[in-house]
Design a protein around this motif. Sequence first.
Motif, mmCIF file in Angstrom:
data_model
loop_
_atom_site.group_PDB
_atom_site.id
_atom_site.type_symbol
_atom_site.label_atom_id
_atom_site.label_comp_id
_atom_site.label_asym_id
_atom_site.label_seq_id
_atom_site.Cartn_x
_atom_site.Cartn_y
_atom_site.Cartn_z
ATOM 1 N N GLU A 170 0.839 -1.188 0.000
ATOM 2 C CA GLU A 170 0.000 0.000 0.000
ATOM 3 C C GLU A 170 0.870 1.232 0.000
ATOM 4 O OE1 GLU A 170 -3.137 0.350 2.902
ATOM 5 O OE2 GLU A 170 -3.381 -1.831 2.842
ATOM 6 N N LEU A 171 0.381 2.273 -0.658
ATOM 7 C CA LEU A 171 1.156 3.516 -0.671
ATOM 8 C C LEU A 171 0.509 4.507 0.266
ATOM 9 C CD1 LEU A 171 1.936 4.106 -4.431
ATOM 10 C CD2 LEU A 171 3.582 3.664 -2.624
ATOM 11 N N PRO A 172 1.297 5.244 0.969
ATOM 12 C CA PRO A 172 0.692 6.236 1.838
ATOM 13 C C PRO A 172 0.144 7.383 1.010
ATOM 14 C CG PRO A 172 3.086 6.428 1.910
ATOM 15 C CD PRO A 172 2.766 5.266 1.019
ATOM 16 N N GLY A 173 -0.813 8.058 1.527
ATOM 17 C CA GLY A 173 -1.347 9.247 0.852
ATOM 18 C C GLY A 173 -2.426 8.924 -0.160
ATOM 19 N N ALA A 174 -2.762 9.941 -0.892
ATOM 20 C CA ALA A 174 -3.907 9.872 -1.794
ATOM 21 C C ALA A 174 -3.726 8.859 -2.902
ATOM 22 C CB ALA A 174 -4.161 11.245 -2.383
ATOM 23 N N ASN A 175 -2.467 8.638 -3.296
ATOM 24 C CA ASN A 175 -2.202 7.736 -4.408
ATOM 25 C C ASN A 175 -2.639 6.310 -4.130
ATOM 26 O OD1 ASN A 175 -1.265 9.535 -6.184
ATOM 27 N ND2 ASN A 175 0.884 9.352 -5.547
ATOM 28 N N SER A 176 -2.672 6.001 -2.815
ATOM 29 C CA SER A 176 -3.026 4.620 -2.488
ATOM 30 C C SER A 176 -4.540 4.414 -2.517
ATOM 31 C CB SER A 176 -2.490 4.275 -1.102
ATOM 32 O OG SER A 176 -3.218 4.996 -0.142
ATOM 33 N N ASP A 177 -5.269 5.513 -2.719
ATOM 34 C CA ASP A 177 -6.737 5.416 -2.725
ATOM 35 C C ASP A 177 -7.243 4.359 -3.665
ATOM 36 O OD1 ASP A 177 -7.755 8.878 -2.123
ATOM 37 O OD2 ASP A 177 -7.053 7.233 -0.797
ATOM 38 N N ASN A 213 -5.153 5.910 -11.746
ATOM 39 C CA ASN A 213 -3.872 6.548 -12.006
ATOM 40 C C ASN A 213 -2.897 5.556 -12.642
ATOM 41 O OD1 ASN A 213 -1.975 8.451 -11.998
ATOM 42 N ND2 ASN A 213 -1.874 8.736 -9.771
ATOM 43 N N VAL A 214 -3.018 5.358 -13.927
ATOM 44 C CA VAL A 214 -2.110 4.428 -14.628
ATOM 45 C C VAL A 214 -1.244 5.216 -15.607
ATOM 46 C CG1 VAL A 214 -3.582 2.412 -14.409
ATOM 47 C CG2 VAL A 214 -3.840 3.923 -16.383
ATOM 48 N N SER A 215 -0.140 4.573 -16.001
ATOM 49 C CA SER A 215 0.802 5.292 -16.874
ATOM 50 C C SER A 215 0.216 5.465 -18.263
ATOM 51 C CB SER A 215 2.117 4.532 -16.959
ATOM 52 O OG SER A 215 1.916 3.346 -17.675
ATOM 53 N N GLN A 216 0.751 6.468 -18.936
ATOM 54 C CA GLN A 216 0.303 6.764 -20.300
ATOM 55 C C GLN A 216 0.637 5.587 -21.209
ATOM 56 O OE1 GLN A 216 -1.477 9.591 -20.893
ATOM 57 N NE2 GLN A 216 -1.856 8.683 -22.898
ATOM 58 N N THR A 217 1.760 4.913 -20.860
ATOM 59 C CA THR A 217 2.245 3.815 -21.707
ATOM 60 C C THR A 217 1.174 2.738 -21.864
ATOM 61 O OG1 THR A 217 4.348 4.269 -20.633
ATOM 62 C CG2 THR A 217 4.267 2.326 -22.040
ATOM 63 N N VAL A 224 7.438 4.270 -16.249
ATOM 64 C CA VAL A 224 7.619 4.897 -14.940
ATOM 65 C C VAL A 224 6.226 5.089 -14.350
ATOM 66 C CG1 VAL A 224 8.432 6.949 -13.719
ATOM 67 C CG2 VAL A 224 9.708 6.071 -15.684
ATOM 68 N N ALA A 225 6.012 4.525 -13.137
ATOM 69 C CA ALA A 225 4.691 4.610 -12.522
ATOM 70 C C ALA A 225 4.390 6.043 -12.127
ATOM 71 C CB ALA A 225 4.654 3.717 -11.282
ATOM 72 N N PRO A 226 3.260 6.559 -12.516
ATOM 73 C CA PRO A 226 2.960 7.952 -12.180
ATOM 74 C C PRO A 226 2.754 8.159 -10.679
ATOM 75 C CG PRO A 226 1.125 6.941 -13.339
ATOM 76 C CD PRO A 226 2.199 5.926 -13.323
ATOM 77 N N ILE A 227 2.413 7.077 -9.981
ATOM 78 C CA ILE A 227 2.121 7.309 -8.561
ATOM 79 C C ILE A 227 3.361 7.380 -7.686
ATOM 80 C CG2 ILE A 227 -0.262 6.469 -8.494
ATOM 81 C CD1 ILE A 227 0.912 3.771 -7.543
ATOM 82 N N ASP A 228 4.422 6.655 -8.053
ATOM 83 C CA ASP A 228 5.623 6.739 -7.199
ATOM 84 C C ASP A 228 6.895 7.021 -7.994
ATOM 85 O OD1 ASP A 228 5.908 4.400 -8.519
ATOM 86 O OD2 ASP A 228 5.965 3.109 -6.741
ATOM 87 N N SER A 229 6.707 7.271 -9.312
ATOM 88 C CA SER A 229 7.833 7.627 -10.184
ATOM 89 C C SER A 229 8.946 6.567 -10.217
ATOM 90 C CB SER A 229 8.451 8.963 -9.761
ATOM 91 O OG SER A 229 7.484 9.941 -9.668
ATOM 92 N N VAL A 230 8.578 5.306 -10.042
ATOM 93 C CA VAL A 230 9.580 4.232 -10.118
ATOM 94 C C VAL A 230 9.422 3.539 -11.467
ATOM 95 C CG1 VAL A 230 10.342 2.054 -9.107
ATOM 96 C CG2 VAL A 230 9.594 3.927 -7.633
ATOM 97 N N GLU A 231 10.571 3.292 -12.081
ATOM 98 C CA GLU A 231 10.487 2.599 -13.374
ATOM 99 C C GLU A 231 10.384 1.106 -13.111
ATOM 100 O OE1 GLU A 231 12.961 2.916 -17.468
ATOM 101 O OE2 GLU A 231 13.761 1.579 -15.924
#
Length: 702
Positions: A213-220, A225-229, A248-255
């Motif tokens: 789970e991600l903290p904050g709104a992104n984990s909602d 929230n999916v990548s453009q790719t 690169v995931a838009p929610i945590d910017s990890v490739e």
Amino acid sequence: MRWSAYYTAAWCAGVSILALSVFLVWKQRQEGSDIARVSVVNTAEVLATQVESSLDLADALLQSVGRRYRGDARRGSADSAQLAEEVRMEVQSYQPVSRVGMVNSNGQTVFNTALRTPFAQRIDASNLDYFQRARAGEKSLIYTEPLRSDATGEWTLTLARRVESKQGVFLGVVYATIPVRAIGKVFAHVGVGAQGSINMRTAALAQVVRCPELPGANSDIGNRNVSQTIQDLMRSKPGQTLYVYKAVAPIDSVERMYAYQKFDHSPFWMNVGRATADFDTAWRQTAVLLAALTLAMSAFLVWGARRLTRQHRDLEHRLREQSLAKRALHDSEQRFRRLFHDSPVALCVVTEAGVLTDRNRRFNLLFGYSPQELRTIDDWWRLAYPNADYRTEVLQSWNSAVASSVRDNTDIASIEYQVTCRNGGERTILISGLILGDGILATFVDITDRKMLEDGLVKLNAELEARVANRTAELQRSNRELEDFAYIASHDLKEPLRGLHNYASFLQEDYADKLDDAGKNYLERMQRLVERLTALIDGLLAYSRLGSVDLLRDAVAVDSVVDGVCQDLHVFLREHGVVLVRATPLPTIQCNALRVREVFQNLITNAAKYNDKPDKRVEIGCREGPVPVFYVRDNGIGIPAQHHEAIFRIFKRLHEQRKYGGGTGVGLTIVKKIIERHGGHIWLESVPNEGSTFYFTLSENP
Ligand code: ADP
């Protein structure tokens, strides 16, 4: 540093290692990527299957509950309390379903396994989406979007099924609630790397559950929230059940490397992602390791190449030196051979065993013996000295010369021998030698001609000496005769001269009145000439007397001699206004006082006479040395250099007769003769108009 083949080899090896390393790293990276790809695809597939089978189970439960509800309805049993109790029991073994509920055809909740039945007040579900869809006739399993319970705040997924009679009359809706957290628990045990992610999304890509789970709104839950790719991919390649891509995931910017796996028959996507950083590290580590290794190897190769190059160069240098030395040796051998064979001196080499190994051209030419005749030193003794006695003598002197040469470590001294040649002739030969390591190099110098010449010369010398002695005696005799003649002649000449002078005087005295002025003048001139002739003859007489008288020598204090001269010349010097300076004391030497007095008298007189300066000055002195050098210096008229020798010739005067008080030109001739008879010599230094210095010695140089 010179580039060499070793460096090329090292360079090639280095480049190969580098290429291999790069290939290995590339391969590993590729493999890492492939593994990550397979891993995400497999994980997504397995998880999708797993979740779907849970959903299938939940569906099976719903169908079973629906069937039983329909049975109850058919039997007219309006109390569903028992069914609710049964289902409550069953639900526990249908993980992750948390509760199952039943809504009747009016939208009233009949039971909910999470709540106690019968309800005090029935919950109205008629406006819920799944109820309306079921009532509207949707027969398949209905899935809701993730919903958040107002009561518990928990996110859930609801599965619902229409319940109908056999005739298709709508009886109600059975539903099951699955907390998304429970699904997430399943994902929590799946390894996807430190930064990996597992995402379950609905068909519309709304997030159902994410792990971790991600903290904050992104984990909602419910976010899209999916990548453009992936959006582009799904748009460009619609209908695929699997999408694999890197983004690169838009929610945590990890490739990550992602796999989107569609559920087999449920409207969900299982999305599994592995962070590039997680699976990329291995090749990076390998790259670092290989880089370090390559670097070390390259350094080692360069070091090796350098070492080999240096060794190679050393070897080359040594080889070059060796070949140079060889060539020098060869050249010097050739030179030696030529020297040996073309030497103008006859040479031969005799070994210790007495064998004549080498003889040069001159040797063969000089003695004429063939190599066959002259094989050993014994042949030499026999042929070169046929006379037995002489041979013994020669052998003895040669052996002793060799022995002393060996003892003193010197060359064998030259000895003269009479050698008999092949043609029977005898030659005088100077034989010497050089002890070599294993024999002797003998040298033969033919001095026959020189000997003959020397003998001739000795004879000639003796003849010459005899001839010179004869000539000298003859000369001395003729000199003596000449001096005698000069003496006699001048002596005898004076007699008639005196008569001539007397008669001229008589004429002047007795016939003066009978002669006119011209006659008187002639007579005067005649008398002057007679006087001059007398003076000349006196000079000649004095000169010739010098040769005949023996020169007796005593220890004479030259100072007192000069004192006497000065006294004698006192009036003369005063008349001429001369200042006499005695510059140094004069030594006592072995000489003839009378003659030395004559020398000083002449020189001082000349110094006073030939002087036109108002302050006439005559200096007398002596320079001490191995032989005292006397001098008489004046500041007179001087003598030009070209006359420095002529003035010593008899009767030589540089001026007309009457000038500077006249003179006979004999004075310096007598001075020179006296000095030379003492064994000394006279010379002068003079500058015209400045003065002259006459130097003389009175003995031979030591
Ligand atoms: P003389 O009787 O003429 O002096 P000497 O033989 O003494 O004869 O000298 C030869 C000549 O040398 C002289 O006539 C003179 O010209 C020159 N002479 C000699 N002494 C001197 C001097 N001290 N300075 C210059 N001239 C000199």
